[in-house]
Design an enzyme around this catalytic site. Structure first.
Site, PDB file in Angstrom:
ATOM      1  N   ASP A  13     -75.927 -59.979  52.358  1.00  9.63           N
ATOM      2  CA  ASP A  13     -77.244 -59.745  53.683  1.00  9.63           C
ATOM      3  C   ASP A  13     -76.477 -58.663  54.339  1.00  9.63           C
ATOM      4  O   ASP A  13     -76.480 -58.180  56.181  1.00  9.63           O
ATOM      5  CB  ASP A  13     -77.343 -60.378  55.037  1.00  9.63           C
ATOM      6  CG  ASP A  13     -77.694 -62.403  54.424  1.00  9.63           C
ATOM      7  OD1 ASP A  13     -78.112 -62.004  53.063  1.00  9.63           O
ATOM      8  OD2 ASP A  13     -77.178 -62.833  54.553  1.00  9.63           O
ATOM      9  N   GLY A  15     -77.668 -55.413  54.060  1.00 13.03           N
ATOM     10  CA  GLY A  15     -78.485 -54.521  54.098  1.00 13.03           C
ATOM     11  C   GLY A  15     -78.680 -53.664  52.725  1.00 13.03           C
ATOM     12  O   GLY A  15     -78.866 -52.129  52.508  1.00 13.03           O
ATOM     13  N   LYS A  16     -78.128 -54.082  52.130  1.00 16.19           N
ATOM     14  CA  LYS A  16     -77.674 -53.601  50.220  1.00 16.19           C
ATOM     15  C   LYS A  16     -79.381 -52.330  49.660  1.00 16.19           C
ATOM     16  O   LYS A  16     -79.507 -51.548  49.426  1.00 16.19           O
ATOM     17  CB  LYS A  16     -77.005 -54.385  49.373  1.00 16.19           C
ATOM     18  CG  LYS A  16     -76.349 -54.939  50.140  1.00 16.19           C
ATOM     19  CD  LYS A  16     -75.658 -55.920  48.452  1.00 16.19           C
ATOM     20  CE  LYS A  16     -75.719 -57.333  48.551  1.00 16.19           C
ATOM     21  NZ  LYS A  16     -75.688 -57.612  49.584  1.00 16.19           N
ATOM     22  N   GLY A  17     -80.247 -53.952  50.563  1.00 14.24           N
ATOM     23  CA  GLY A  17     -81.768 -53.042  49.874  1.00 14.24           C
ATOM     24  C   GLY A  17     -81.895 -52.105  50.071  1.00 14.24           C
ATOM     25  O   GLY A  17     -82.727 -50.920  49.670  1.00 14.24           O
ATOM     26  N   ALA A  39     -80.841 -64.273  46.530  1.00 15.04           N
ATOM     27  CA  ALA A  39     -80.303 -63.290  46.730  1.00 15.04           C
ATOM     28  C   ALA A  39     -81.905 -63.443  48.162  1.00 15.04           C
ATOM     29  O   ALA A  39     -82.322 -63.170  47.497  1.00 15.04           O
ATOM     30  CB  ALA A  39     -80.075 -62.051  45.926  1.00 15.04           C
ATOM     31  N   GLY A  40     -81.922 -61.850  48.753  1.00 14.14           N
ATOM     32  CA  GLY A  40     -83.221 -61.616  49.213  1.00 14.14           C
ATOM     33  C   GLY A  40     -82.692 -59.768  49.781  1.00 14.14           C
ATOM     34  O   GLY A  40     -82.097 -60.251  50.513  1.00 14.14           O
ATOM     35  N   HIS A  41     -83.527 -59.111  49.220  1.00 14.46           N
ATOM     36  CA  HIS A  41     -83.584 -58.018  49.290  1.00 14.46           C
ATOM     37  C   HIS A  41     -84.670 -57.738  50.216  1.00 14.46           C
ATOM     38  O   HIS A  41     -86.039 -57.736  49.505  1.00 14.46           O
ATOM     39  CB  HIS A  41     -83.650 -56.774  48.363  1.00 14.46           C
ATOM     40  CG  HIS A  41     -81.871 -57.222  47.874  1.00 14.46           C
ATOM     41  ND1 HIS A  41     -81.413 -56.691  46.617  1.00 14.46           N
ATOM     42  CD2 HIS A  41     -80.838 -58.110  48.364  1.00 14.46           C
ATOM     43  CE1 HIS A  41     -80.204 -57.313  46.582  1.00 14.46           C
ATOM     44  NE2 HIS A  41     -79.842 -57.811  47.411  1.00 14.46           N
ATOM     45  N   THR A 130     -78.062 -72.134  48.722  1.00 11.34           N
ATOM     46  CA  THR A 130     -78.938 -71.877  49.083  1.00 11.34           C
ATOM     47  C   THR A 130     -80.464 -72.599  48.044  1.00 11.34           C
ATOM     48  O   THR A 130     -81.681 -72.563  48.304  1.00 11.34           O
ATOM     49  CB  THR A 130     -79.852 -69.689  48.291  1.00 11.34           C
ATOM     50  OG1 THR A 130     -79.218 -70.288  47.159  1.00 11.34           O
ATOM     51  CG2 THR A 130     -79.075 -69.380  48.950  1.00 11.34           C
ATOM     52  N   GLN A 225     -75.803 -61.139  46.547  1.00  5.19           N
ATOM     53  CA  GLN A 225     -74.072 -61.555  47.669  1.00  5.19           C
ATOM     54  C   GLN A 225     -72.873 -60.242  48.142  1.00  5.19           C
ATOM     55  O   GLN A 225     -73.847 -59.029  48.780  1.00  5.19           O
ATOM     56  CB  GLN A 225     -74.028 -62.564  46.834  1.00  5.19           C
ATOM     57  CG  GLN A 225     -74.530 -63.476  46.672  1.00  5.19           C
ATOM     58  CD  GLN A 225     -75.954 -63.578  45.530  1.00  5.19           C
ATOM     59  OE1 GLN A 225     -75.373 -63.547  44.423  1.00  5.19           O
ATOM     60  NE2 GLN A 225     -77.112 -63.855  46.048  1.00  5.19           N
ATOM     61  N   THR A 240     -70.521 -67.859  46.695  1.00  5.47           N
ATOM     62  CA  THR A 240     -71.269 -68.689  44.974  1.00  5.47           C
ATOM     63  C   THR A 240     -70.917 -68.301  44.215  1.00  5.47           C
ATOM     64  O   THR A 240     -69.851 -68.565  43.958  1.00  5.47           O
ATOM     65  CB  THR A 240     -72.421 -67.707  45.184  1.00  5.47           C
ATOM     66  OG1 THR A 240     -73.524 -67.734  44.715  1.00  5.47           O
ATOM     67  CG2 THR A 240     -72.271 -65.965  45.068  1.00  5.47           C
ATOM     68  N   THR A 304     -83.283 -64.842  54.543  1.00  9.89           N
ATOM     69  CA  THR A 304     -84.765 -63.846  53.646  1.00  9.89           C
ATOM     70  C   THR A 304     -84.921 -64.979  52.612  1.00  9.89           C
ATOM     71  O   THR A 304     -86.346 -64.662  52.181  1.00  9.89           O
ATOM     72  CB  THR A 304     -84.329 -62.406  52.993  1.00  9.89           C
ATOM     73  OG1 THR A 304     -83.443 -61.743  53.398  1.00  9.89           O
ATOM     74  CG2 THR A 304     -85.834 -62.506  52.398  1.00  9.89           C
ATOM     75  N   THR A 306     -83.803 -68.415  52.752  1.00 10.71           N
ATOM     76  CA  THR A 306     -83.763 -69.892  53.529  1.00 10.71           C
ATOM     77  C   THR A 306     -84.264 -70.273  54.634  1.00 10.71           C
ATOM     78  O   THR A 306     -84.514 -71.077  55.099  1.00 10.71           O
ATOM     79  CB  THR A 306     -82.355 -70.532  52.802  1.00 10.71           C
ATOM     80  OG1 THR A 306     -81.314 -69.657  53.833  1.00 10.71           O
ATOM     81  CG2 THR A 306     -81.696 -70.601  51.807  1.00 10.71           C
ATOM     82  N   LEU A 337     -76.444 -50.014  62.364  1.00 13.17           N
ATOM     83  CA  LEU A 337     -75.277 -49.365  63.343  1.00 13.17           C
ATOM     84  C   LEU A 337     -76.631 -49.582  65.103  1.00 13.17           C
ATOM     85  O   LEU A 337     -76.331 -49.580  66.230  1.00 13.17           O
ATOM     86  CB  LEU A 337     -75.017 -48.282  63.321  1.00 13.17           C
ATOM     87  CG  LEU A 337     -74.404 -47.414  64.459  1.00 13.17           C
ATOM     88  CD1 LEU A 337     -72.974 -47.943  64.282  1.00 13.17           C
ATOM     89  CD2 LEU A 337     -74.328 -46.208  64.694  1.00 13.17           C
TER      90      LEU A 337
END
Ligand code: IMP
Length: 430
Positions: A13, A15-17, A39-41, A130, A225, A240, A304, A306, A337
């Site tokens: 989480d 903010g890789k997306g 995962a959730g992007h 998850t 992750q 995981t 994102t 769960t 930031l």
């Protein structure tokens, strides 16, 4: 042969997306290499918000090719619903744009049932997974009884393999967990049905990517992750079951190390975690509420996948130094930031302390973190909203000082700072 690997330096989480979305603009291909739909992007493009769990989020750029590597575990129901969601939003998804490795493993309803049963049986010691069947699917892979995507291409082999799988799952469910068995025949039909739709996407991803790299194409490995959830390098057993770290990209895509150009470590400006496990810099006061947000915005700190509220803490530079070491991070992308704006003071954990000794990195990595006390450096906060900042000089002085402290402490440059949820809300540094 440029392969850029994007990894999370925390517990996911980060903010890789967002960062993938930015870099995908210059990439020819984007590839997922580990994990599954745990995962959730989230990617925001104008009015459209895409929440993707499995398909690489870089696919929203019309020119990129998308790949799902052998290191990924694939829930076919999620895959098909994401293909549909993207197509409805006008994103082209077809076998010439999306390839799935023949060696990726399939998540079934049996794995989902086992994940639920195992978590329930763990009681108070539960991991807080998850519940997407991730652990049981990788367990089958390691035990050499998994179902690989290649089986979907051959009904004659897939049918008995499915039957054997569901019967084995039922035995475990009944004997070990006193749980209801699954109905095998309808499930076999369901998975044979999925195979019809998914078959055309199955390919040799390792070969395709190697060829692309040999032609000089720029490939982006999209991590899921984060480092501290890595099976070997994370806060075991609260991890995981896959390898989200940079070496996992090579393993999970079938590529050699020589092609790696940059390892971009995505680091959120504060620390979060979902699920159980140690968290030395966790806070529970008003600061946590400020940083978490109310849940009204898609970027607030709620899972994102769960929907669970995330645990919140100050940025932990001890764990960041460790993540930089195990991934070989060459540059940092600092995210969110803007969320720190409005705090009177901000803290950075610069060392851990135990028995009068100070540790820049704990001697046995992220094990037994409960035995350390975090040592903080407190810095003045800033009140100004920073979303419209586009250059380093636009940032408030105290925000710049915060970033410089991070760079000095970990000895890796911050090259990108995200200051808001939109695609353009970013400061690029050379
Ligand atoms: P699993 O991957 O579902 O087995 O969950 C194992 C642990 O990893 C749990 O603590 C989850 O909350 C965490 N986890 C898995 N995927 C993600 C993710 O994408 N972001 C943050 N945490 C995750």
């Amino acid at each position: 042969m440029p392969l850029d690997i994007i990894i999370g330096t925390q517990w996911g989480d980060e903010g890789k997306g967002r960062v993938v979305d930015l870099l995908a603009a210059q990439a020819d291909a984007v590839a997922r290499y580990s994990g599954g739909d745990n995962a959730g992007h989230t990617v925001t493009v104008g009015e459209k918000i895409f929440k993707l769990h499995l398909i690489p989020s870089g696919i929203v750029h019309p020119h990129t090719l998308a790949y799902i590597g052998n290191g990924v575990v694939v829930n076919p129901a999620t895959l098909l619903s994401e293909i549909e969601q993207l197509q409805q939003a006008g994103v082209a998804v077809h076998p010439e744009r999306l390839s799935i490795s023949y060696a990726a493993h399939l998540i079934t309803a049996g794995h989902l049932a086992l994940d639920r049963a195992q978590e329930a049986a763990r009681g108070a010691a539960k991991i807080g997974t998850t519940l997407r069947g991730i652990g049981p699917t990788y367990t089958d892979k390691v035990a050499r009884r998994g179902l690989r995507m290649e089986l979907m291409r051959d009904e004659k082999r897939f049918t008995p393999a499915l039957r054997e799988h569901f019967e084995t799952v039922n035995q475990t469910l009944q004997k070990l967990y006193q749980a209801e068995p699954l109905e095998v025949n309808p499930l076999i039909d369901q998975y044979l049905g999925y195979a019809q739709s998914i078959k055309p996407f199955i390919n040799d991803v390792s070969a395709q990517l190697s060829e692309a790299l040999a032609k000089g194409k720029r490939v982006l490995a999209e991590g899921a992750q984060g480092t501290l959830l890595d099976l070997d390098h994370g806060t075991y057993p609260f991890v995981t079951s896959s390898y989200p770290t940079a070496p996992g990209a090579l393993l999970g895509l079938g590529l050699g190390a020589a092609c790696v150009d940059r390892v971009i470590g995505v680091t959120k400006a504060f620390q979060t975690r979902v699920g159980a496990g140690p968290f030395p810099t966790e806070v529970f006061d008003q600061t946590a509420e400020h940083l978490r947000g109310s849940g009204a915005n898609p970027w607030d700190e709620f899972g994102t996948t769960t929907g669970r509220p995330r645990r919140i803490g100050w940025l932990d530079l001890v764990l960041l130094r460790y993540a930089i070491r195990v991934n070989g991070v060459s540059e940092i992308a600092l995210t969110k930031l803007d969320i720190l704006s409005g705090l009177q003071e901000v803290k950075l954990c610069i060392a851990y302390q135990a028995n009068d000794q100070s540790y820049p990195i704990p001697p046995f990595g992220p094990t037994q973190l409960e035995s350390y006390t975090p040592v903080y450096k407190t810095l003045p906060g800033w009140n100004e909203p920073i979303r419209s900042c586009r250059r380093w000089e636009d940032l408030p002085l105290n925000a710049r000082q915060y970033i410089r402290e991070i760079e000095t402490a970990v000895q890796v440059p911050v090259r990108r700072i995200s200051v808001g949820p939109e695609r353009g809300d970013v400061i690029e540094l050379s």
